[in-house]
Design a protein around this motif. Structure first.
Motif, short mmCIF file in Angstrom:
data_model
loop_
_atom_site.label_atom_id
_atom_site.label_comp_id
_atom_site.label_asym_id
_atom_site.label_seq_id
_atom_site.Cartn_x
_atom_site.Cartn_y
_atom_site.Cartn_z
N GLY A 164 -33.64 53.10 53.19
CA GLY A 164 -34.11 53.49 53.91
C GLY A 164 -35.11 52.85 54.92
N TYR A 165 -36.07 52.55 54.19
CA TYR A 165 -37.30 52.40 54.67
C TYR A 165 -37.19 50.78 55.19
CZ TYR A 165 -37.20 48.93 50.13
OH TYR A 165 -35.80 48.05 49.43
N SER A 166 -35.70 49.69 54.54
CA SER A 166 -35.36 49.02 55.79
C SER A 166 -34.57 49.22 57.24
CB SER A 166 -34.98 48.34 54.74
OG SER A 166 -34.13 46.88 55.08
N ILE A 167 -34.02 50.56 56.86
CA ILE A 167 -33.44 51.27 57.71
C ILE A 167 -34.71 51.30 58.96
CG2 ILE A 167 -31.85 53.13 59.11
CD1 ILE A 167 -30.74 53.24 56.38
N ASP A 168 -36.08 51.94 58.24
CA ASP A 168 -36.50 52.42 59.44
C ASP A 168 -37.65 51.19 60.20
OD1 ASP A 168 -37.19 55.37 58.87
OD2 ASP A 168 -38.19 54.70 57.08
N GLN A 169 -37.61 49.52 59.47
CA GLN A 169 -37.86 48.83 59.83
C GLN A 169 -37.79 48.03 61.22
OE1 GLN A 169 -41.14 46.60 56.89
NE2 GLN A 169 -39.78 48.19 55.96
N ILE A 187 -27.49 55.44 56.82
CA ILE A 187 -27.95 55.27 55.31
C ILE A 187 -27.14 55.80 54.53
CG2 ILE A 187 -28.97 57.54 53.55
CD1 ILE A 187 -30.97 57.98 56.29
N LEU A 188 -25.27 56.76 54.29
CA LEU A 188 -24.48 56.70 53.70
C LEU A 188 -23.56 54.97 53.08
CD1 LEU A 188 -23.38 60.06 54.27
CD2 LEU A 188 -23.50 59.12 52.60
N GLU A 189 -23.00 54.80 54.47
CA GLU A 189 -22.79 52.82 54.56
C GLU A 189 -23.56 52.79 53.98
OE1 GLU A 189 -21.72 49.54 57.47
OE2 GLU A 189 -22.82 51.00 58.00
N GLU A 190 -25.03 52.57 53.77
CA GLU A 190 -25.19 51.03 52.76
C GLU A 190 -26.11 51.55 51.35
OE1 GLU A 190 -27.42 47.84 51.82
OE2 GLU A 190 -27.27 48.04 53.13
N GLU A 191 -26.57 52.85 51.22
CA GLU A 191 -25.53 53.39 49.42
C GLU A 191 -24.68 53.12 49.03
OE1 GLU A 191 -27.33 56.70 45.95
OE2 GLU A 191 -27.32 56.68 48.75
N ARG A 192 -23.78 53.35 49.85
CA ARG A 192 -21.68 52.97 49.11
C ARG A 192 -21.67 51.64 48.80
NH1 ARG A 192 -19.22 57.33 53.00
NH2 ARG A 192 -19.55 59.44 51.75
N TRP A 193 -22.08 51.02 49.75
CA TRP A 193 -21.90 49.47 49.40
C TRP A 193 -23.02 49.26 47.99
CZ3 TRP A 193 -19.07 45.90 49.09
CH2 TRP A 193 -19.92 43.73 48.92
N ARG A 194 -24.20 49.46 47.99
CA ARG A 194 -24.95 49.27 46.65
C ARG A 194 -24.47 49.95 45.56
NH1 ARG A 194 -31.29 49.03 48.03
NH2 ARG A 194 -31.91 47.60 50.20
N HIS A 214 -20.06 56.02 44.72
CA HIS A 214 -20.75 57.17 45.01
C HIS A 214 -20.15 58.38 44.70
CE1 HIS A 214 -22.95 59.42 48.88
NE2 HIS A 214 -23.97 58.47 48.03
N SER A 215 -19.20 58.99 45.18
CA SER A 215 -18.79 60.16 45.31
C SER A 215 -18.62 60.78 44.24
CB SER A 215 -17.51 60.82 45.52
OG SER A 215 -17.08 60.67 47.37
N LYS A 225 -20.35 65.41 54.31
CA LYS A 225 -19.78 64.24 54.27
C LYS A 225 -19.73 63.58 52.44
CE LYS A 225 -19.65 61.73 58.30
NZ LYS A 225 -18.92 59.98 59.04
N ILE A 226 -20.10 63.81 52.00
CA ILE A 226 -20.60 63.43 50.59
C ILE A 226 -19.70 64.53 49.52
CG2 ILE A 226 -21.61 64.03 48.08
CD1 ILE A 226 -24.67 63.56 49.80
#
Length: 583
Positions: A460-465, A482-489, A534-535, A582-583
């Motif tokens: 999320g810190y990267s999205i902020d910047q 945030i969800l898209e990035e976490e799911r790819w990770r 993620h789910s 969405k989770i």
């Protein structure tokens, strides 16, 4: 999956009966890839929803993925367990040699269940498992000493990994970690305490197996491409030259660096704990995880005179990274590299998670200064910012759990603030202490909504910047990012690839690398698998009673400016609600 790949093999160990067996779980690795994907399935299978985190029924799971041992920067091992710190999902990642050791031992995952009646350590050498007495190792002052003894007494030098806990894990501090190869750790969420609860002092793994490649010509081509991208990338060059502490000065410049329990976000003395200063005046050596050409692990050489022999000096080699510098440097009002390094050395020896330790000490310092606690609770220690001798004493008392107050501190900021007060400045998210980024709304939303409450869950810190200049995302849009990035990770942590390499391992390249190893997963399938993993993590959390709508943000984050200005509580709550739906 390639027919001869031993990744499919899962080793099941029962500490209670001192027995073990290996089962082929090819279906798990074909459906969930490896690493986090396989580990969460094994956790769902083996951990009863009501299992006490420090009970015999809580399993420890280690898992690696198909790229480990094959491609550069695929260097991590995933650990999963029920966290004694948050009472739900515990997940920690570690580099070093652990992933290669597991692969060469012919394993894709290890499941450890039960509890030994007395201290033991486990040695896995290829196909054989040995249960060995650890009475002599239990209670040692330093985990470094325990590691040295194991190195001298176990075979497999150069190919093995040695995981061990310190006194913090033995004494069930809920944020105790597990050390591997001296300078790498399964840090957050209390894996060390789970080891301790099972009377498991250490785990040694080695093997001499070989790894099959299906398409050798394409494999060599992709390997060279990834290697070249790794060593020529400007970002990777920064990680090599300065390590993660290269974050200090940029964060300080934009006002996103948490200082003194987030009372401030920038300092005129930030350079003293910067990557630049450490590299120029303290750097002793650089290290790399197995199969990584970058070498982002930076080790400082601290030269000190012996107390009783002032003309003789000792040199201690101590690691430094951004998160430890944030936690026991800036969060404690520190500006002394020597003070930081000495405290870091003790935290490593005792086996604590350094991020949680720093935030715990920062809360205790502010609570002491505000009169919420007194010398009665601290055992006579006067907690003051930048007072490293006092912090050293307090940390030892946390490890020893020397009174009710320190016993409570050994359960984290949430537990301490719930009992003593000071919740308005308790920097905790779902029970886990705050990471080192106060960059805007996405960072804090990410900590709260992330499956591990970690800055690495969704960046999320990267999205902020990236969004600072625009600052025009709706709550739904931010939640989706945030969800898209976490799911790819979830894909990266199932391969298992270091998150520093996320700019290299894009979806198309991931599909190509997997194809050379016998997998057939196109880009669109990868995204679906990431969403499923993620789910499944949240399915486990919900079984443990977790709910995002029961959590709240720390009040302090709304009082201290971010680079994006003051945070809007309603905006952040709307974003969390969108994510939860969405989770």
């Amino acid at each position: 999956m390639f027919q001869n790949d031993t990744l499919r093999n899962v080793l099941y160990i029962d500490l209670t009966n001192k027995s073990y067996s290996v089962r082929s779980r090819q279906e798990l690795f074909e459906q969930y890839i490896g690493g986090s994907g396989v580990a969460i399935q094994l956790l769902l299978e083996e951990c009863p929803p009501d299992a006490p985190p420090l009970g015999a029924s809580n399993p420890i799971i280690f898992a690696v993925g198909p790229l480990n041992g094959f491609y550069p920067l695929a260097s991590k091992t995933v650990a999963m367990f029920k966290s004694p710190h948050t009472k739900n999902l515990g997940e920690s990642h570690c580099g070093g040699r652990s992933s290669i050791a597991l692969r060469l031992a012919g394993l894709g995952a290890v499941v450890i269940k039960g509890k030994s009646p007395k201290p033991i350590y486990i040695a896995i050498h290829g196909p054989k498992v040995y249960f060995k007495d650890a009475d002599a190792l239990w209670g040692m002052e330093s985990s470094f000493t325990a590691g040295r003894i194991l190195r001298e007494n176990e075979p497999g030098a150069g190919l093995r990994t040695i995981m061990r806990i310190g006194r913090a894990g033995e004494n069930l501090v809920t944020y105790a970690g597990v050390t591997t190869e001296t300078y790498r750790h399964f840090g957050r969420l209390g894996l060390g305490a789970v080891f301790g609860s099972k009377n498991l002092k250490a785990l040694v793994i080695s093997g001499k197996g070989s790894l099959p490649v299906k398409e050798k010509k394409q494999y060599r081509k992709l390997y060279k491409q990834i290697y070249d991208d790794s060593v020529k990338s400007e970002l990777m060059k920064k990680y090599h030259d300065l390590g993660t502490p290269e974050n200090v000065m940029p964060l300080n410049k934009i006002g996103g660096l948490p200082i003194k329990n987030l009372n401030r976000t920038s300092s005129g003395q930030a350079y003293s704990l910067s990557g630049e200063n450490f590299a120029q005046n303290y750097l002793g050596r650089r290290l790399a995880c197995s199969h990584c050409p970058v070498g982002c692990i930076h080790i400082a050489a601290l030269r000190e005179p012996y107390e009783d022999e002032p003309y003789f000096y000792k040199t201690s080699m101590i690691s430094y990274d951004y998160e430890p510098i944030y936690a026991i440097g800036f969060m404690l009002g520190g500006n002394s590299p020597e003070g930081y390094l000495k405290l870091m050395d003790k935290i490593e020896a005792w086996g604590l998670d350094v991020m949680s330790t720093g935030v715990v000490l920062a809360w205790a310092t502010e609570a002491y200064q505000k009169g919420i606690i007194s010398s009665k609770e601290t055992g006579g220690i006067q907690l003051k910012w930048n007072d490293y001798p006092s912090y050293m004493q307090a940390t030892r008392k946390i490890v020893e759990r020397s009174n009710d107050f320190y016993h409570c501190l050994g359960q984290g900021v949430h537990a301490a603030a719930s009992k003593y007060g000071g919740s308005d400045f308790a920097l905790t998210y779902g029970g886990n202490e705050m990471p080192g980024y106060h960059t805007g709304p996405a960072s804090h939303i990410g900590y709260l909504a992330g499956a591990r409450h970690s800055h690495l869950d969704n960046a999320g810190y990267s999205i902020d910047q990236k969004e600072l200049a625009k600052n025009d995302l709706t709550p739904a849009q931010l939640g989706d990012k945030i969800l898209e990035e976490e799911r790819w990770r979830q894909i990266l942590s199932s391969l298992v690839v270091c998150f520093f390499a996320r700019a290299i391992y894009k979806p198309a390249l991931v599909s190509e690398t997997l194809r050379t190893l016998g997998y057939c997963l196109e880009q669109e399938n990868l995204f679906q698998v990431g969403k499923k993993i993620h789910s499944e993590k949240y399915r486990f959390k919900k079984q443990c009673g977790f709910s995002l709508d029961k959590l709240s943000f720390p009040e302090r984050i709304f009082q201290t400016d971010t680079p994006a200005g003051k945070l809007d509580k309603n905006y952040m709550k709307e974003t969390i609600n969108h994510i939860w739906e969405k989770i």
